[in-house]
Design a protein around this motif. Sequence first.
Motif, PDB file in Angstrom:
ATOM      1  N   ARG A   1       0.861  -1.192   0.000  1.00 20.11           N
ATOM      2  CA  ARG A   1       0.000   0.000   0.000  1.00 20.11           C
ATOM      3  C   ARG A   1       0.898   1.244   0.000  1.00 20.11           C
ATOM      4  NH1 ARG A   1      -4.182  -1.991   4.577  1.00 20.11           N
ATOM      5  NH2 ARG A   1      -4.823   0.185   4.503  1.00 20.11           N
ATOM      6  N   TRP A   2       1.552   1.472  -1.145  1.00 18.72           N
ATOM      7  CA  TRP A   2       2.643   2.436  -1.214  1.00 18.72           C
ATOM      8  C   TRP A   2       2.196   3.891  -1.127  1.00 18.72           C
ATOM      9  CZ3 TRP A   2       3.161  -1.495  -5.308  1.00 18.72           C
ATOM     10  CH2 TRP A   2       3.862  -2.609  -4.835  1.00 18.72           C
ATOM     11  N   GLU A   3       1.063   4.241  -1.713  1.00 21.08           N
ATOM     12  CA  GLU A   3       0.566   5.621  -1.589  1.00 21.08           C
ATOM     13  C   GLU A   3       0.234   5.926  -0.130  1.00 21.08           C
ATOM     14  OE1 GLU A   3       0.584   8.061  -3.679  1.00 21.08           O
ATOM     15  OE2 GLU A   3       0.864   7.064  -5.608  1.00 21.08           O
ATOM     16  N   GLU A   4      -0.407   4.977   0.536  1.00 20.66           N
ATOM     17  CA  GLU A   4      -0.718   5.147   1.956  1.00 20.66           C
ATOM     18  C   GLU A   4       0.560   5.243   2.785  1.00 20.66           C
ATOM     19  OE1 GLU A   4      -4.104   2.666   3.568  1.00 20.66           O
ATOM     20  OE2 GLU A   4      -3.877   1.808   1.545  1.00 20.66           O
ATOM     21  N   THR A   5       1.563   4.478   2.382  1.00 20.87           N
ATOM     22  CA  THR A   5       2.869   4.532   3.050  1.00 20.87           C
ATOM     23  C   THR A   5       3.402   5.953   3.023  1.00 20.87           C
ATOM     24  OG1 THR A   5       3.395   2.249   2.432  1.00 20.87           O
ATOM     25  CG2 THR A   5       5.251   3.688   2.978  1.00 20.87           C
ATOM     26  N   LEU A   6       3.385   6.570   1.860  1.00 19.02           N
ATOM     27  CA  LEU A   6       3.915   7.927   1.722  1.00 19.02           C
ATOM     28  C   LEU A   6       3.119   8.933   2.555  1.00 19.02           C
ATOM     29  CD1 LEU A   6       4.680   7.882  -2.105  1.00 19.02           C
ATOM     30  CD2 LEU A   6       6.330   7.747  -0.208  1.00 19.02           C
ATOM     31  N   ARG A   7       1.803   8.782   2.586  1.00 18.17           N
ATOM     32  CA  ARG A   7       0.978   9.689   3.415  1.00 18.17           C
ATOM     33  C   ARG A   7       1.299   9.516   4.902  1.00 18.17           C
ATOM     34  NH1 ARG A   7      -2.804   8.320  -0.576  1.00 18.17           N
ATOM     35  NH2 ARG A   7      -3.790   6.744   0.716  1.00 18.17           N
ATOM     36  N   GLN A   8       1.489   8.276   5.331  1.00 16.04           N
ATOM     37  CA  GLN A   8       1.808   8.021   6.739  1.00 16.04           C
ATOM     38  C   GLN A   8       3.190   8.558   7.086  1.00 16.04           C
ATOM     39  OE1 GLN A   8      -0.751   6.584   8.524  1.00 16.04           O
ATOM     40  NE2 GLN A   8       0.410   7.303  10.276  1.00 16.04           N
ATOM     41  N   LEU A   9       4.121   8.461   6.159  1.00 16.63           N
ATOM     42  CA  LEU A   9       5.465   8.996   6.383  1.00 16.63           C
ATOM     43  C   LEU A   9       5.466  10.512   6.488  1.00 16.63           C
ATOM     44  CD1 LEU A   9       7.530   6.672   4.038  1.00 16.63           C
ATOM     45  CD2 LEU A   9       7.599   6.722   6.550  1.00 16.63           C
ATOM     46  N   GLU A  10       4.567  11.183   5.772  1.00 15.24           N
ATOM     47  CA  GLU A  10       4.447  12.634   5.904  1.00 15.24           C
ATOM     48  C   GLU A  10       4.107  13.010   7.342  1.00 15.24           C
ATOM     49  OE1 GLU A  10       1.606  14.123   3.100  1.00 15.24           O
ATOM     50  OE2 GLU A  10       2.773  13.441   1.376  1.00 15.24           O
ATOM     51  N   ILE A  11       3.240  12.243   7.950  1.00 18.05           N
ATOM     52  CA  ILE A  11       2.871  12.490   9.348  1.00 18.05           C
ATOM     53  C   ILE A  11       4.076  12.250  10.248  1.00 18.05           C
ATOM     54  CG2 ILE A  11       1.410  11.728  11.270  1.00 18.05           C
ATOM     55  CD1 ILE A  11      -0.688  10.935   9.056  1.00 18.05           C
ATOM     56  N   ALA A  12       4.745  11.120  10.050  1.00 18.95           N
ATOM     57  CA  ALA A  12       5.915  10.784  10.870  1.00 18.95           C
ATOM     58  C   ALA A  12       6.987  11.852  10.743  1.00 18.95           C
ATOM     59  CB  ALA A  12       6.475   9.416  10.474  1.00 18.95           C
ATOM     60  N   GLU A  13       7.198  12.343   9.532  1.00 17.54           N
ATOM     61  CA  GLU A  13       8.213  13.370   9.297  1.00 17.54           C
ATOM     62  C   GLU A  13       7.824  14.685   9.978  1.00 17.54           C
ATOM     63  OE1 GLU A  13      10.694  15.356   5.585  1.00 17.54           O
ATOM     64  OE2 GLU A  13       9.070  13.939   5.162  1.00 17.54           O
ATOM     65  N   ARG A  14       6.582  15.052   9.857  1.00 14.90           N
ATOM     66  CA  ARG A  14       6.100  16.301  10.462  1.00 14.90           C
ATOM     67  C   ARG A  14       6.209  16.268  11.996  1.00 14.90           C
ATOM     68  NH1 ARG A  14       1.620  16.407   7.793  1.00 14.90           N
ATOM     69  NH2 ARG A  14       0.296  15.520   9.405  1.00 14.90           N
ATOM     70  N   LEU A  15       6.019  15.100  12.581  1.00  7.84           N
ATOM     71  CA  LEU A  15       6.033  14.983  14.041  1.00  7.84           C
ATOM     72  C   LEU A  15       7.434  15.038  14.647  1.00  7.84           C
ATOM     73  CD1 LEU A  15       3.291  12.268  14.515  1.00  7.84           C
ATOM     74  CD2 LEU A  15       3.169  14.660  15.249  1.00  7.84           C
ATOM     75  N   ASN A  16       8.458  14.626  13.882  1.00  6.75           N
ATOM     76  CA  ASN A  16       9.805  14.573  14.457  1.00  6.75           C
ATOM     77  C   ASN A  16      10.869  14.810  13.381  1.00  6.75           C
ATOM     78  OD1 ASN A  16      11.854  14.248  16.279  1.00  6.75           O
ATOM     79  ND2 ASN A  16      11.543  12.063  16.602  1.00  6.75           N
ATOM     80  N   PRO A  17      10.892  16.001  12.791  1.00  7.09           N
ATOM     81  CA  PRO A  17      11.815  16.244  11.675  1.00  7.09           C
ATOM     82  C   PRO A  17      13.270  16.440  12.081  1.00  7.09           C
ATOM     83  CG  PRO A  17      10.617  18.243  12.188  1.00  7.09           C
ATOM     84  CD  PRO A  17      10.041  17.150  13.061  1.00  7.09           C
ATOM     85  N   LEU A  18      13.545  16.598  13.354  1.00  7.90           N
ATOM     86  CA  LEU A  18      14.906  16.907  13.785  1.00  7.90           C
ATOM     87  C   LEU A  18      15.695  15.691  14.258  1.00  7.90           C
ATOM     88  CD1 LEU A  18      14.203  20.261  15.654  1.00  7.90           C
ATOM     89  CD2 LEU A  18      14.910  19.907  13.279  1.00  7.90           C
ATOM     90  N   ASP A  19      15.056  14.543  14.370  1.00  6.18           N
ATOM     91  CA  ASP A  19      15.731  13.315  14.799  1.00  6.18           C
ATOM     92  C   ASP A  19      16.326  12.633  13.567  1.00  6.18           C
ATOM     93  OD1 ASP A  19      16.427  10.703  15.516  1.00  6.18           O
ATOM     94  OD2 ASP A  19      14.738  10.482  16.885  1.00  6.18           O
TER      95      ASP A  19
ATOM     96  N   ALA B   1       9.192   3.024  -1.361  1.00  4.82           N
ATOM     97  CA  ALA B   1       7.798   3.125  -1.813  1.00  4.82           C
ATOM     98  C   ALA B   1       7.729   3.825  -3.165  1.00  4.82           C
ATOM     99  CB  ALA B   1       6.957   3.859  -0.777  1.00  4.82           C
ATOM    100  N   LEU B   2       8.521   4.860  -3.323  1.00  4.37           N
ATOM    101  CA  LEU B   2       8.542   5.573  -4.607  1.00  4.37           C
ATOM    102  C   LEU B   2       9.063   4.684  -5.736  1.00  4.37           C
ATOM    103  CD1 LEU B   2       9.746   8.995  -3.211  1.00  4.37           C
ATOM    104  CD2 LEU B   2       7.540   8.577  -4.354  1.00  4.37           C
ATOM    105  N   ILE B   3      10.062   3.856  -5.445  1.00  7.12           N
ATOM    106  CA  ILE B   3      10.553   2.893  -6.445  1.00  7.12           C
ATOM    107  C   ILE B   3       9.424   1.940  -6.829  1.00  7.12           C
ATOM    108  CG2 ILE B   3      12.082   0.909  -6.796  1.00  7.12           C
ATOM    109  CD1 ILE B   3      14.175   2.495  -5.086  1.00  7.12           C
ATOM    110  N   ALA B   4       8.713   1.430  -5.837  1.00  3.52           N
ATOM    111  CA  ALA B   4       7.611   0.503  -6.108  1.00  3.52           C
ATOM    112  C   ALA B   4       6.535   1.155  -6.969  1.00  3.52           C
ATOM    113  CB  ALA B   4       7.019  -0.002  -4.795  1.00  3.52           C
ATOM    114  N   LEU B   5       6.377   2.470  -6.822  1.00  3.19           N
ATOM    115  CA  LEU B   5       5.384   3.215  -7.605  1.00  3.19           C
ATOM    116  C   LEU B   5       5.921   3.657  -8.968  1.00  3.19           C
ATOM    117  CD1 LEU B   5       3.949   5.379  -4.700  1.00  3.19           C
ATOM    118  CD2 LEU B   5       2.688   3.650  -6.013  1.00  3.19           C
ATOM    119  N   GLY B   6       7.191   3.351  -9.235  1.00  3.54           N
ATOM    120  CA  GLY B   6       7.784   3.741 -10.510  1.00  3.54           C
ATOM    121  C   GLY B   6       8.146   5.213 -10.589  1.00  3.54           C
ATOM    122  N   ARG B   7       8.213   5.870  -9.453  1.00  3.95           N
ATOM    123  CA  ARG B   7       8.547   7.298  -9.399  1.00  3.95           C
ATOM    124  C   ARG B   7      10.035   7.430  -9.057  1.00  3.95           C
ATOM    125  NH1 ARG B   7       3.540   8.983  -5.644  1.00  3.95           N
ATOM    126  NH2 ARG B   7       4.843  10.818  -5.245  1.00  3.95           N
ATOM    127  N   TYR B   8      10.864   7.047  -9.999  1.00  3.96           N
ATOM    128  CA  TYR B   8      12.294   6.873  -9.759  1.00  3.96           C
ATOM    129  C   TYR B   8      13.033   8.176  -9.446  1.00  3.96           C
ATOM    130  CZ  TYR B   8      10.980   2.419 -11.748  1.00  3.96           C
ATOM    131  OH  TYR B   8      10.347   1.227 -11.993  1.00  3.96           O
TER     132      TYR B   8
END
Length: 133
Positions: A84-102, A116-123
Amino acid sequence: YSAEVLFRWSADRRATLATAAALARRALAIDPNDLVALKSLAGAQMFDGDLEGAMQTSLRQLQINPSDANANRALAATLFFAGRWEETLRQLEIAERLNPLDNAHMDKVHSIAANALIALGRYDEAIVRARRQ
């Protein structure tokens, strides 16, 4: 125990994951809101291929603490393995926003996103993400 499987130290992967899950469930029987036990159980479930169980356990963690960047990232990893690669990217946006300095957290976020981007062909986007690690 899950780390033993992750780092390939375990001679018996299935038994090690069963122990990890059993110990996490024992801790959760004492305190159903124990975030460390939930994280351990989700990890054991994911490594054992129970992706639906791992997602449900991660969602339980996020019900208790929606601001947990690591739990958001763990859910993203499980979504990735479920294809579920598109959902993966959306969830990672949340994770990144919550702790961008670690840096350690962000390295993992970028790695999962690049895959995930490779799996989606977005090389081209994957290359940019991978270089951010």
